[in-house]
Design a protein around this motif. Structure first.
Motif, short mmCIF file in Angstrom:
data_model
loop_
_atom_site.label_atom_id
_atom_site.label_comp_id
_atom_site.label_asym_id
_atom_site.label_seq_id
_atom_site.Cartn_x
_atom_site.Cartn_y
_atom_site.Cartn_z
N GLU A 154 6.15 10.15 -5.21
CA GLU A 154 6.87 11.27 -4.60
C GLU A 154 8.35 11.26 -5.00
O GLU A 154 8.93 12.32 -5.25
CB GLU A 154 6.72 11.22 -3.08
CG GLU A 154 5.31 11.52 -2.60
CD GLU A 154 5.17 11.51 -1.09
OE1 GLU A 154 4.18 12.03 -0.58
OE2 GLU A 154 6.08 10.97 -0.41
N HIS A 155 8.93 10.08 -5.04
CA HIS A 155 10.34 9.98 -5.42
C HIS A 155 10.54 10.41 -6.87
O HIS A 155 11.49 11.12 -7.21
CB HIS A 155 10.85 8.57 -5.20
CG HIS A 155 12.33 8.43 -5.30
ND1 HIS A 155 12.97 8.23 -6.51
CD2 HIS A 155 13.31 8.47 -4.36
CE1 HIS A 155 14.27 8.16 -6.30
NE2 HIS A 155 14.51 8.29 -5.01
N ARG A 156 9.63 9.96 -7.74
CA ARG A 156 9.71 10.33 -9.16
C ARG A 156 9.60 11.83 -9.34
O ARG A 156 10.31 12.43 -10.16
CB ARG A 156 8.61 9.62 -9.94
CG ARG A 156 8.54 10.00 -11.41
CD ARG A 156 9.68 9.40 -12.20
NE ARG A 156 9.47 7.99 -12.42
CZ ARG A 156 10.45 7.11 -12.61
NH1 ARG A 156 11.70 7.51 -12.60
NH2 ARG A 156 10.19 5.83 -12.82
N ALA A 157 8.70 12.47 -8.60
CA ALA A 157 8.52 13.92 -8.74
C ALA A 157 9.74 14.69 -8.27
O ALA A 157 10.09 15.72 -8.84
CB ALA A 157 7.29 14.36 -7.93
N VAL A 167 4.29 4.12 -12.37
CA VAL A 167 5.13 5.04 -11.59
C VAL A 167 6.54 4.49 -11.39
O VAL A 167 7.33 5.06 -10.63
CB VAL A 167 4.49 5.35 -10.22
CG1 VAL A 167 3.20 6.12 -10.40
CG2 VAL A 167 4.25 4.07 -9.40
N ALA A 168 6.87 3.38 -12.04
CA ALA A 168 8.18 2.75 -11.86
C ALA A 168 8.81 2.41 -13.20
O ALA A 168 8.13 2.35 -14.23
CB ALA A 168 8.05 1.50 -11.00
N ASP A 169 10.10 2.19 -13.18
CA ASP A 169 10.81 1.74 -14.38
C ASP A 169 10.71 0.24 -14.57
O ASP A 169 10.79 -0.26 -15.68
CB ASP A 169 12.29 2.14 -14.28
CG ASP A 169 12.47 3.64 -14.20
OD1 ASP A 169 12.29 4.31 -15.22
OD2 ASP A 169 12.78 4.13 -13.10
N GLU A 170 10.52 -0.46 -13.46
CA GLU A 170 10.45 -1.92 -13.52
C GLU A 170 9.60 -2.43 -12.36
O GLU A 170 9.76 -1.98 -11.22
CB GLU A 170 11.86 -2.50 -13.41
CG GLU A 170 11.94 -4.01 -13.42
CD GLU A 170 13.36 -4.51 -13.22
OE1 GLU A 170 13.53 -5.71 -12.90
OE2 GLU A 170 14.32 -3.71 -13.37
N ALA A 211 0.78 -1.24 0.00
CA ALA A 211 0.00 0.00 0.00
C ALA A 211 0.82 1.29 0.00
O ALA A 211 0.56 2.18 -0.81
CB ALA A 211 -0.98 -0.01 1.17
N PRO A 212 1.80 1.48 0.89
CA PRO A 212 2.49 2.77 0.92
C PRO A 212 3.48 2.99 -0.22
O PRO A 212 3.97 4.10 -0.41
CB PRO A 212 3.21 2.75 2.26
CG PRO A 212 3.48 1.31 2.52
CD PRO A 212 2.27 0.59 1.97
N LEU A 213 3.77 1.95 -0.99
CA LEU A 213 4.83 2.04 -1.99
C LEU A 213 4.41 2.79 -3.24
O LEU A 213 5.25 3.35 -3.95
CB LEU A 213 5.32 0.63 -2.36
CG LEU A 213 5.79 -0.23 -1.19
CD1 LEU A 213 6.36 -1.54 -1.72
CD2 LEU A 213 6.82 0.50 -0.34
N TYR A 214 3.12 2.84 -3.54
CA TYR A 214 2.66 3.57 -4.72
C TYR A 214 2.92 5.07 -4.54
O TYR A 214 3.51 5.72 -5.41
CB TYR A 214 1.18 3.32 -4.96
CG TYR A 214 0.63 4.08 -6.14
CD1 TYR A 214 0.89 3.67 -7.45
CD2 TYR A 214 -0.13 5.24 -5.96
CE1 TYR A 214 0.40 4.38 -8.53
CE2 TYR A 214 -0.61 5.95 -7.04
CZ TYR A 214 -0.35 5.52 -8.33
OH TYR A 214 -0.83 6.23 -9.40
N LEU A 215 2.51 5.62 -3.41
CA LEU A 215 2.73 7.05 -3.15
C LEU A 215 4.22 7.34 -3.02
O LEU A 215 4.69 8.39 -3.46
CB LEU A 215 1.98 7.47 -1.89
CG LEU A 215 2.07 8.96 -1.51
CD1 LEU A 215 1.62 9.86 -2.65
CD2 LEU A 215 1.26 9.24 -0.25
N ILE A 240 13.42 3.55 -10.52
CA ILE A 240 12.60 2.97 -9.46
C ILE A 240 12.25 1.53 -9.85
O ILE A 240 11.67 1.28 -10.90
CB ILE A 240 11.30 3.76 -9.25
CG1 ILE A 240 11.60 5.21 -8.86
CG2 ILE A 240 10.43 3.09 -8.18
CD1 ILE A 240 10.38 6.10 -8.77
N ARG A 241 12.63 0.59 -8.98
CA ARG A 241 12.27 -0.81 -9.18
C ARG A 241 11.33 -1.22 -8.06
O ARG A 241 11.55 -0.88 -6.90
CB ARG A 241 13.53 -1.69 -9.15
CG ARG A 241 14.52 -1.41 -10.27
CD ARG A 241 15.81 -2.23 -10.09
NE ARG A 241 16.74 -2.02 -11.18
CZ ARG A 241 17.60 -0.99 -11.24
NH1 ARG A 241 17.64 -0.11 -10.25
NH2 ARG A 241 18.42 -0.86 -12.26
#
Length: 235
Positions: free
Chosen positions: A115-118, A144-147, A107-111, A125-126
């Motif tokens: 945030e990290h991408r922004a 929201v991730a590269d992999e 659950a918390p990993l999507y946000l 981001i893996r």
């Protein structure tokens, strides 16, 4: 009061609740959710933030108790009592990162990824997602991730390459986070874990979520729920 905008079943007894009226928070923080107009159950339930976008907040819940089962049946425009956000979230560091989630610990990993991408758009981001029976929400994480790698059954920790990134973030079963903490330490990598201790008040008053750490007992709700992985005593 927060108003339900949408209540979507996403599988495996999980549902994604979209709310308006929640104070914005950051990845790793949580809110305490209560059913309005009832004292049974009396206490709220801690739910981590899945996503925050403007004045809209999304919570990913698994129906494992009375409160979450009741919320699962609530329709749009119903109200929920939502307090918070509480706790300390994940630190955002300028590094390529690996995120690891097990079960509802995804659950918390999507946000966190958003945030990290922004903040660091040039970083990779893996994401590793482990499930017991069925995969949920793979497409949003892939956006929201590269992999993104998923696994049903077995230990997702067996698939992780600890040599590619310097920072690891994890949330899930205790055994999973124990392995991640040990592997990161052996390879001199930094890791942060979000604990899933049972919480009653959410504000650090009741001491019901006490966690043993290298620097003494800590309150998972107030001092965490995010801790450096090497500081936590996994029981």
């Amino acid at each position: 009061m927060a108003v339900i905008l949408e209540n979507q079943e996403v599988g495996a007894q999980c549902h994604l609740v979209t709310l308006r009226g929640v104070t914005a928070g950051h990845a790793g923080q949580f809110v305490m959710v209560r059913i309005p107009g009832t004292l049974d159950p009396l206490l709220g339930r801690p739910i981590t933030l899945f996503d925050v976008e403007g004045d809209v907040t999304r919570l990913l819940m698994r129906s494992v108790g009375r409160v979450t089962a009741m919320i699962k049946e609530m329709q749009a425009l119903r109200e929920l009592e939502v307090e918070g956000p509480y706790g300390n979230g994940f630190p955002l560091l300028d590094s390529d990162i690996t995120l690891i989630g097990g079960g509802i610990g995804i659950a918390p990993l999507y946000l966190l990824a958003k945030e990290h991408r922004a903040l660091y758009p040039h970083r990779r981001i893996r994401i590793y997602l482990g499930f017991k029976e069925a995969v949920i929400l793979e497409k949003p994480y892939a956006a929201v991730a590269d992999e993104v790698r998923v696994k049903i059954g077995g230990a997702i920790t067996d698939d992780i390459d600890y040599s590619v990134d310097d920072i690891f973030y994890a949330c899930g079963p205790t055994n999973m986070m124990r392995v991640i903490a040990q592997c990161a330490k052996e390879r001199e990598r930094k890791a942060f874990v979000s604990l899933e201790n049972r919480m009653a008040c959410g504000a650090g008053a009741c001491l019901g979520c006490t966690q043993k750490t290298a620097s003494g007992n800590k309150r998972a709700c107030k001092d965490g729920p995010v801790f450096p992985a090497e500081e936590v005593f996994y029981e």
